[in-house]
Design a protein around this motif. Structure first.
Motif, PDB file in Angstrom:
ATOM      1  N   ARG A  16       0.826  -1.201   0.000  1.00 17.05           N
ATOM      2  CA  ARG A  16       0.000   0.000   0.000  1.00 17.05           C
ATOM      3  C   ARG A  16       0.864   1.256   0.000  1.00 17.05           C
ATOM      4  N   GLU A  17       1.981   1.247   0.710  1.00 20.92           N
ATOM      5  CA  GLU A  17       2.839   2.428   0.706  1.00 20.92           C
ATOM      6  C   GLU A  17       3.506   2.611  -0.650  1.00 20.92           C
ATOM      7  N   LEU A  51      -5.800  -2.887  -7.024  1.00 24.56           N
ATOM      8  CA  LEU A  51      -5.855  -1.556  -6.427  1.00 24.56           C
ATOM      9  C   LEU A  51      -7.235  -1.269  -5.859  1.00 24.56           C
ATOM     10  N   TYR A  54      -7.600  -3.034  -2.595  1.00 28.43           N
ATOM     11  CA  TYR A  54      -6.928  -2.349  -1.490  1.00 28.43           C
ATOM     12  C   TYR A  54      -7.655  -1.070  -1.080  1.00 28.43           C
ATOM     13  N   PHE A  55      -8.120  -0.275  -2.062  1.00 29.68           N
ATOM     14  CA  PHE A  55      -8.596   1.072  -1.766  1.00 29.68           C
ATOM     15  C   PHE A  55     -10.091   1.277  -2.005  1.00 29.68           C
ATOM     16  N   LEU A  61      -8.361   6.231  -2.621  1.00 33.41           N
ATOM     17  CA  LEU A  61      -6.921   6.287  -2.908  1.00 33.41           C
ATOM     18  C   LEU A  61      -6.390   7.695  -2.715  1.00 33.41           C
ATOM     19  N   ARG A  64      -6.313   8.495   1.049  1.00 34.97           N
ATOM     20  CA  ARG A  64      -5.225   7.763   1.704  1.00 34.97           C
ATOM     21  C   ARG A  64      -3.866   8.378   1.353  1.00 34.97           C
TER      22      ARG A  64
END
Length: 205
Positions: A16-17, A51, A54-55, A61, A64
């Motif tokens: 994620r980073e 993606l 994850y988001f 996104l 975040r």
């Protein structure tokens, strides 16, 4: 790191980073219009489907990424506010960190897009945005209160003055971030110095 700076990805950073680093880099290079889920996925070796897993959405996104960027700025801001020197010197450093580097500053580009999309955001997203704003506000209030207690600043209401000062900074910063002609980063710093001299600096004894 300046307000628009982009930190390089760490080796072995969590996925994620990696995505957040790549998102900021894309915004810095191509602007927000150049940021797509498909293109970002190619940058980090993930599919757009992963993606979204994850988001959830591009809006999430962006928020975040802003929170990640703000965490780095928050660390830098707290460090500069806790260092030695006068409150006036640290206020100047706060302002320097706050204002954009210039047109399409990636951090401010993110902020503008998040603000624009917040009209349709839910309560939870609005609270997250307010938390970011609140950290900047509280740090400024604390700095003003310190300067007042040391006699560097006039005895103003620190909370109300901080609200007015950040409104001034936001108004000027938006003009620079969107690239309006006739005003630049140096102009903002000059306006703020004049504002502080006229409204906050304690008169000479």
């Amino acid at each position: 790191m300046a307000a628009g700076g982009v930190r390089p990805a760490r080796k072995n950073a969590p996925p994620r980073e990696d995505v957040l680093v790549a998102a900021m880099a894309t915004i810095a290079e191509r602007g927000l219009d150049g940021l797509t889920m498909a293109g970002l996925g190619r940058e980090v070796g993930m599919s757009s489907g992963h993606l979204l897993y994850y988001f959830g959405s591009k809006d999430e996104l962006l928020l975040r990424t802003l929170e990640w960027s703000e965490a780095a700025l928050g660390t830098e801001r707290r460090a500069l506010l806790s260092r030695g020197g006068t409150a006036r010197e640290r206020l100047a450093a706060y302002v320097d960190l706050y204002v954009p580097d210039g047109a399409r500053d990636p951090h401010w580009t993110l902020w503008l897009e998040v603000w624009n999309r917040s009209q349709n955001a839910g309560p939870a997203e609005r609270e997250r945005q307010a938390a970011i704003e609140g950290a900047w506000h509280r740090d400024l209030v604390a700095l003003l209160a310190e300067g007042i207690s040391r006699g560097e600043f006039r005895p103003v209401d620190a909370d109300r003055f901080a609200a007015r000062m950040r409104a001034l900074l936001d108004g000027f910063s938006i003009q620079v971030a969107v690239g309006l002609p006739g005003i630049g980063r140096g102009d903002i710093l000059d306006h703020v110095r004049e504002f502080v001299d006229q409204t906050l600096a304690a008169p000479p004894v």
